[in-house]
Design a protein around this motif. Structure first.
Motif, PDB file in Angstrom:
ATOM      1  N   ASP A 384       0.814  -1.224   0.000  1.00  0.00           N
ATOM      2  CA  ASP A 384       0.000   0.000   0.000  1.00  0.00           C
ATOM      3  C   ASP A 384       0.848   1.275   0.000  1.00  0.00           C
ATOM      4  O   ASP A 384       0.732   2.121   0.878  1.00  0.00           O
ATOM      5  CB  ASP A 384      -0.947   0.010   1.211  1.00  0.00           C
ATOM      6  N   ARG A 385       1.677   1.421  -1.038  1.00  0.00           N
ATOM      7  CA  ARG A 385       2.502   2.617  -1.197  1.00  0.00           C
ATOM      8  C   ARG A 385       1.820   3.552  -2.203  1.00  0.00           C
ATOM      9  O   ARG A 385       2.023   3.459  -3.402  1.00  0.00           O
ATOM     10  CB  ARG A 385       3.911   2.249  -1.656  1.00  0.00           C
ATOM     11  N   ARG A 386       0.996   4.455  -1.680  1.00  0.00           N
ATOM     12  CA  ARG A 386       0.184   5.327  -2.532  1.00  0.00           C
ATOM     13  C   ARG A 386       1.048   6.275  -3.362  1.00  0.00           C
ATOM     14  O   ARG A 386       0.669   6.671  -4.467  1.00  0.00           O
ATOM     15  CB  ARG A 386      -0.806   6.114  -1.673  1.00  0.00           C
ATOM     16  N   TRP A 387       2.199   6.655  -2.831  1.00  0.00           N
ATOM     17  CA  TRP A 387       3.104   7.526  -3.582  1.00  0.00           C
ATOM     18  C   TRP A 387       3.548   6.838  -4.880  1.00  0.00           C
ATOM     19  O   TRP A 387       3.512   7.431  -5.954  1.00  0.00           O
ATOM     20  CB  TRP A 387       4.309   7.868  -2.714  1.00  0.00           C
ATOM     21  N   VAL A 388       3.952   5.596  -4.757  1.00  0.00           N
ATOM     22  CA  VAL A 388       4.377   4.835  -5.932  1.00  0.00           C
ATOM     23  C   VAL A 388       3.200   4.598  -6.873  1.00  0.00           C
ATOM     24  O   VAL A 388       3.351   4.686  -8.097  1.00  0.00           O
ATOM     25  CB  VAL A 388       5.014   3.493  -5.515  1.00  0.00           C
ATOM     26  N   LEU A 389       2.026   4.304  -6.336  1.00  0.00           N
ATOM     27  CA  LEU A 389       0.869   4.035  -7.180  1.00  0.00           C
ATOM     28  C   LEU A 389       0.489   5.249  -8.022  1.00  0.00           C
ATOM     29  O   LEU A 389       0.055   5.095  -9.176  1.00  0.00           O
ATOM     30  CB  LEU A 389      -0.314   3.576  -6.320  1.00  0.00           C
ATOM     31  N   ALA A 390       0.675   6.454  -7.473  1.00  0.00           N
ATOM     32  CA  ALA A 390       0.427   7.664  -8.276  1.00  0.00           C
ATOM     33  C   ALA A 390       1.451   7.770  -9.402  1.00  0.00           C
ATOM     34  O   ALA A 390       1.105   8.109 -10.544  1.00  0.00           O
ATOM     35  CB  ALA A 390       0.485   8.905  -7.380  1.00  0.00           C
ATOM     36  N   GLN A 391       2.720   7.472  -9.085  1.00  0.00           N
ATOM     37  CA  GLN A 391       3.758   7.483 -10.124  1.00  0.00           C
ATOM     38  C   GLN A 391       3.449   6.435 -11.198  1.00  0.00           C
ATOM     39  O   GLN A 391       3.605   6.690 -12.398  1.00  0.00           O
ATOM     40  CB  GLN A 391       5.122   7.147  -9.488  1.00  0.00           C
ATOM     41  N   ALA A 392       3.018   5.260 -10.752  1.00  0.00           N
ATOM     42  CA  ALA A 392       2.709   4.183 -11.693  1.00  0.00           C
ATOM     43  C   ALA A 392       1.531   4.566 -12.587  1.00  0.00           C
ATOM     44  O   ALA A 392       1.524   4.235 -13.785  1.00  0.00           O
ATOM     45  CB  ALA A 392       2.405   2.898 -10.927  1.00  0.00           C
ATOM     46  N   MET A 393       0.554   5.252 -12.028  1.00  0.00           N
ATOM     47  CA  MET A 393      -0.591   5.691 -12.831  1.00  0.00           C
ATOM     48  C   MET A 393      -0.134   6.662 -13.921  1.00  0.00           C
ATOM     49  O   MET A 393      -0.587   6.590 -15.072  1.00  0.00           O
ATOM     50  CB  MET A 393      -1.633   6.355 -11.921  1.00  0.00           C
ATOM     51  N   ARG A 394       0.771   7.574 -13.568  1.00  0.00           N
ATOM     52  CA  ARG A 394       1.306   8.491 -14.599  1.00  0.00           C
ATOM     53  C   ARG A 394       2.022   7.700 -15.693  1.00  0.00           C
ATOM     54  O   ARG A 394       1.861   7.980 -16.883  1.00  0.00           O
ATOM     55  CB  ARG A 394       2.273   9.489 -13.953  1.00  0.00           C
ATOM     56  N   CYS A 395       2.808   6.718 -15.282  1.00  0.00           N
ATOM     57  CA  CYS A 395       3.506   5.887 -16.266  1.00  0.00           C
ATOM     58  C   CYS A 395       2.530   5.111 -17.138  1.00  0.00           C
ATOM     59  O   CYS A 395       2.771   4.934 -18.342  1.00  0.00           O
ATOM     60  CB  CYS A 395       4.463   4.931 -15.558  1.00  0.00           C
ATOM     61  N   ARG A 396       1.432   4.653 -16.553  1.00  0.00           N
ATOM     62  CA  ARG A 396       0.401   3.964 -17.349  1.00  0.00           C
ATOM     63  C   ARG A 396      -0.141   4.889 -18.431  1.00  0.00           C
ATOM     64  O   ARG A 396      -0.397   4.460 -19.563  1.00  0.00           O
ATOM     65  CB  ARG A 396      -0.739   3.493 -16.451  1.00  0.00           C
ATOM     66  N   GLY A 397      -0.325   6.156 -18.071  1.00  0.00           N
ATOM     67  CA  GLY A 397      -0.783   7.123 -19.069  1.00  0.00           C
ATOM     68  C   GLY A 397       0.227   7.305 -20.186  1.00  0.00           C
ATOM     69  O   GLY A 397      -0.147   7.413 -21.371  1.00  0.00           O
ATOM     70  N   LEU A 398       1.513   7.325 -19.832  1.00  0.00           N
ATOM     71  CA  LEU A 398       2.567   7.466 -20.844  1.00  0.00           C
ATOM     72  C   LEU A 398       2.612   6.247 -21.762  1.00  0.00           C
ATOM     73  O   LEU A 398       2.834   6.369 -22.970  1.00  0.00           O
ATOM     74  CB  LEU A 398       3.911   7.670 -20.170  1.00  0.00           C
ATOM     75  N   VAL A 399       2.398   5.062 -21.178  1.00  0.00           N
ATOM     76  CA  VAL A 399       2.368   3.839 -21.985  1.00  0.00           C
ATOM     77  C   VAL A 399       1.198   3.887 -22.967  1.00  0.00           C
ATOM     78  O   VAL A 399       1.349   3.572 -24.159  1.00  0.00           O
ATOM     79  CB  VAL A 399       2.265   2.588 -21.088  1.00  0.00           C
ATOM     80  N   ALA A 400       0.026   4.291 -22.478  1.00  0.00           N
ATOM     81  CA  ALA A 400      -1.151   4.391 -23.351  1.00  0.00           C
ATOM     82  C   ALA A 400      -0.899   5.376 -24.488  1.00  0.00           C
ATOM     83  O   ALA A 400      -1.267   5.121 -25.646  1.00  0.00           O
ATOM     84  CB  ALA A 400      -2.373   4.807 -22.535  1.00  0.00           C
ATOM     85  N   ALA A 401      -0.251   6.495 -24.165  1.00  0.00           N
ATOM     86  CA  ALA A 401       0.057   7.485 -25.203  1.00  0.00           C
ATOM     87  C   ALA A 401       1.022   6.905 -26.230  1.00  0.00           C
ATOM     88  O   ALA A 401       0.872   7.108 -27.440  1.00  0.00           O
ATOM     89  CB  ALA A 401       0.652   8.737 -24.560  1.00  0.00           C
ATOM     90  N   ALA A 402       2.027   6.159 -25.749  1.00  0.00           N
ATOM     91  CA  ALA A 402       3.000   5.554 -26.661  1.00  0.00           C
ATOM     92  C   ALA A 402       2.343   4.537 -27.580  1.00  0.00           C
ATOM     93  O   ALA A 402       2.774   4.333 -28.730  1.00  0.00           O
ATOM     94  CB  ALA A 402       4.108   4.887 -25.860  1.00  0.00           C
ATOM     95  N   LEU A 403       1.266   3.900 -27.113  1.00  0.00           N
ATOM     96  CA  LEU A 403       0.546   2.908 -27.915  1.00  0.00           C
ATOM     97  C   LEU A 403      -0.547   3.534 -28.783  1.00  0.00           C
ATOM     98  O   LEU A 403      -1.249   2.822 -29.499  1.00  0.00           O
ATOM     99  CB  LEU A 403      -0.064   1.845 -26.990  1.00  0.00           C
ATOM    100  N   GLY A 404      -0.680   4.872 -28.669  1.00  0.00           N
ATOM    101  CA  GLY A 404      -1.639   5.575 -29.513  1.00  0.00           C
ATOM    102  C   GLY A 404      -3.055   5.592 -28.992  1.00  0.00           C
ATOM    103  O   GLY A 404      -3.983   6.007 -29.705  1.00  0.00           O
ATOM    104  N   ASP A 405      -3.282   5.172 -27.762  1.00  0.00           N
ATOM    105  CA  ASP A 405      -4.625   5.157 -27.174  1.00  0.00           C
ATOM    106  C   ASP A 405      -4.846   6.478 -26.438  1.00  0.00           C
ATOM    107  O   ASP A 405      -4.665   6.569 -25.222  1.00  0.00           O
ATOM    108  CB  ASP A 405      -4.757   3.971 -26.223  1.00  0.00           C
ATOM    109  N   VAL A 406      -5.246   7.501 -27.178  1.00  0.00           N
ATOM    110  CA  VAL A 406      -5.363   8.850 -26.625  1.00  0.00           C
ATOM    111  C   VAL A 406      -6.403   8.920 -25.518  1.00  0.00           C
ATOM    112  O   VAL A 406      -6.160   9.516 -24.455  1.00  0.00           O
ATOM    113  CB  VAL A 406      -5.695   9.862 -27.738  1.00  0.00           C
ATOM    114  N   GLU A 407      -7.554   8.334 -25.744  1.00  0.00           N
ATOM    115  CA  GLU A 407      -8.629   8.410 -24.758  1.00  0.00           C
ATOM    116  C   GLU A 407      -8.198   7.807 -23.424  1.00  0.00           C
ATOM    117  O   GLU A 407      -8.408   8.398 -22.356  1.00  0.00           O
ATOM    118  CB  GLU A 407      -9.872   7.682 -25.282  1.00  0.00           C
ATOM    119  N   HIS A 408      -7.574   6.628 -23.471  1.00  0.00           N
ATOM    120  CA  HIS A 408      -7.111   5.982 -22.235  1.00  0.00           C
ATOM    121  C   HIS A 408      -5.965   6.779 -21.603  1.00  0.00           C
ATOM    122  O   HIS A 408      -5.894   6.899 -20.373  1.00  0.00           O
ATOM    123  CB  HIS A 408      -6.665   4.553 -22.532  1.00  0.00           C
ATOM    124  N   ALA A 409      -5.087   7.330 -22.425  1.00  0.00           N
ATOM    125  CA  ALA A 409      -3.981   8.131 -21.905  1.00  0.00           C
ATOM    126  C   ALA A 409      -4.504   9.337 -21.141  1.00  0.00           C
ATOM    127  O   ALA A 409      -4.031   9.644 -20.041  1.00  0.00           O
ATOM    128  CB  ALA A 409      -3.071   8.583 -23.046  1.00  0.00           C
TER     129      ALA A 409
END
Length: 545
Positions: A384-409
């Motif tokens: 339960d490291r909420r600080w890391v989970l926020a960072q991971a969520m940002r990275c998930r958005g970057l991954v979605a953008a890299a894959l071209g999924d704008v809406e999910h990003a």
């Protein structure tokens, strides 16, 4: 001449001086006590030699401390006296050699269980850097077993302190409970409080329990800075990280510089003393200085030995922020291997993971980025490291953008912005806003792109993140279009623009991720600067785009 009574009085006075924060006086009194000790009082001479050497070390006189240590080691008989001399020598050595000396001391101290317990504790504390946490845990548990056998709360507090840090680093959710128990015992018995406070501070800081960590560290620093300046550097080291994460970067830099000054003055200089100075410099855009400090870090690291993955990762961060993702990925991969060897499974300690993911994405290694991100996210969810989970969520958005999924990003980055805000991470929030603006710009959503990037720019400017502020300005420049109204700050300009569109304060606050009272304050300044008295007048006076 030699006089047992005089020597005893001088020894007592030296201990009193050291306790009052006067190590130079304590060292001088200790030297007098040694000179007045009768020739055949070997035990007294040995004990006074140990305490005098430590006083010299606290006063920054490493050469004299080393000379006493050599003499003691030459003359000490086998058993506990030799163990104590070896432990003193360990305080004057690099990490790897210090651990070897302490291991030898443990073997010598067999006839003194209390001394052996303290030596096991010392081996565990340093050995986690050179042999890894799993190896060090064996010594920590040996120290605890001896403390339990002796039913000694002081020894128990010391053993629990180092065990708490090791278990926490290994990713055990019970680390905090162990550290709190150690601190409770130390406070009750009035001994081992420095060690127990260190353990609790370590766990709180790396857990990003900012308020608790700051309160504990500030109080301890104020208690020790006049009495034992050398020891106070440890609290400044941790405080620099607390304030870096809290967004108080100037305060963080002051703490880090002061810690390094104390280390340089008193010695010996350990690699980790340079680490927060270099890390904070990089965050503030001083990449050249950060690189120079990192070079110095590596020189010390190579001579000291040890599994200090963060130092290697720091080089990767500097390369990445200098636009060099290929060497950055190589450094991050090395840091991961070193962290595995050290047993660092606490997700917050692998602070470089977000940068590692971004570097992999820049090289179009999307699948590798997903693997690194998934492991980090899983570890954070487990404890339960909420600080890391926020960072991971940002990275998930970057991954979605890299894959071209704008809406999910977009939706993921918006969730990341809220997550960073919830955990009190202004730097992460600004980075998520910048990423969101970039995604929207590429999707030709000009107005929301500008709003996000301008909010990011304001965040970076408030932090003093010069390099990141320049990135935000560059991203704004790619949008084109409107210009700034003379006299308004960027934040005021953003608020004025949305109010001129007819939005309410609540709507503006939601769009810019601000509090309503902040929007009202900005609007008051806008009215004054532009000489208007209503929203209607503002809409007429403000240029349209």
């Amino acid at each position: 001449g030699p006089d047992a009574a005089t020597a005893a009085e001088l020894e007592e006075a030296a201990a009193l001086a050291l306790g009052r924060g006067a190590p130079i006086v304590a060292a001088e009194l200790g030297e007098h006590a040694l000179r007045t000790t009768p020739e055949h009082a070997d035990e007294d001479r040995h004990r006074r030699g140990i305490s005098t050497a430590r006083a010299h070390l606290a006063a920054g006189e490493e050469a004299r401390a080393r000379a006493i240590a050599v003499e003691l080691l030459t003359n000490a008989p086998a058993g506990p006296p030799r163990a104590e001399a070896l432990a003193l020598r360990a305080d004057l050595e690099g990490l790897d050699r210090a651990v070897t000396s302490l291991e030898e001391a443990v073997a010598e101290a067999g006839s003194s269980p209390s001394l052996q317990a303290r030596l096991h504790q010392a081996v565990a504390g340093l050995g986690r850097f050179t042999r890894g946490c799993t190896w060090a845990e064996g010594h920590a548990r040996a120290a605890l077993r001896l403390a339990e056998e002796l039913d000694d709360d002081s020894l128990r507090a010391g053993a629990l302190s180092v065990l708490a840090v090791i278990r926490f680093n290994l990713g055990d959710a019970d680390g905090l409970r162990l550290a709190e128990r150690a601190h409770e015992l130390a406070s009750a018995c009035g001994d081992e409080l420095h060690e127990a406070t260190w353990a609790l501070a370590h766990v709180l800081m790396w857990s990003v329990e900012t308020e608790r960590a700051r309160a504990l560290l500030d109080a301890r620093y104020e208690e020790e800075r006049h009495r034992d300046e050398r020891a106070s550097a440890e609290w400044l080291w941790y405080l620099s990280f607390v304030e870096l994460r809290a967004g108080r970067w100037q305060v963080a830099a002051e703490h880090a510089e002061r810690c390094l000054d104390i280390g340089t003055q008193y010695g010996p200089i350990y690699p980790q003393m340079f680490f927060p100075v270099a890390l904070i410099a990089a965050h503030r855009g001083e990449l050249e200085r950060a690189a120079e400090l990192t070079t110095r870090l590596h020189e010390l690291f190579d001579s000291e030995g040890g599994l200090l993955a963060g130092i290697v990762a720091l080089g990767g961060l500097i390369d990445l922020w200098n636009g060099k993702p290929t060497p950055a990925v190589a450094s991050f991969a090395s840091a991961e291997e070193m962290a595995d060897a050290a047993g660092w499974h606490e997700p917050n300690i692998r602070w470089w993971r977000a940068e590692y993911v971004e570097a992999l994405l820049e090289l179009d290694r999307n699948a590798d980025a997903v693997v690194v991100l998934g492991a980090w996210e899983e570890a954070a969810e487990r404890v339960d490291r909420r600080w890391v989970l926020a960072q991971a969520m940002r990275c998930r958005g970057l991954v979605a953008a890299a894959l071209g999924d704008v809406e999910h990003a977009v939706s993921t980055l918006e969730a990341a912005i809220a997550g960073h805000e919830d955990v009190g991470d202004p730097f992460g929030r600004a980075r998520a806003l910048l990423a969101l603006g970039a995604v929207r710009r590429r999707a030709r959503q000009k107005r929301p792109a500008r709003e996000a990037i301008e909010s990011a720019l304001a965040g970076f400017e408030a932090l003093g993140a010069a390099g990141w502020a320049e990135k935000a300005r560059s991203e704004l420049g790619r949008i084109g279009g409107r210009t700034r109204v003379e006299g308004l700050t960027p934040a005021e300009r953003r608020v004025a623009s949305l109010v001129a569109e007819g939005r309410t304060n609540r709507e503006v606050a939601a769009a810019l991720f601000l509090a309503e009272r902040t929007v009202a304050s900005h609007l008051t300044h806008v009215y004054t600067k532009l000489g208007v008295r209503s929203r209607t007048e503002l809409a007429r006076k403000l240029p349209t785009f």
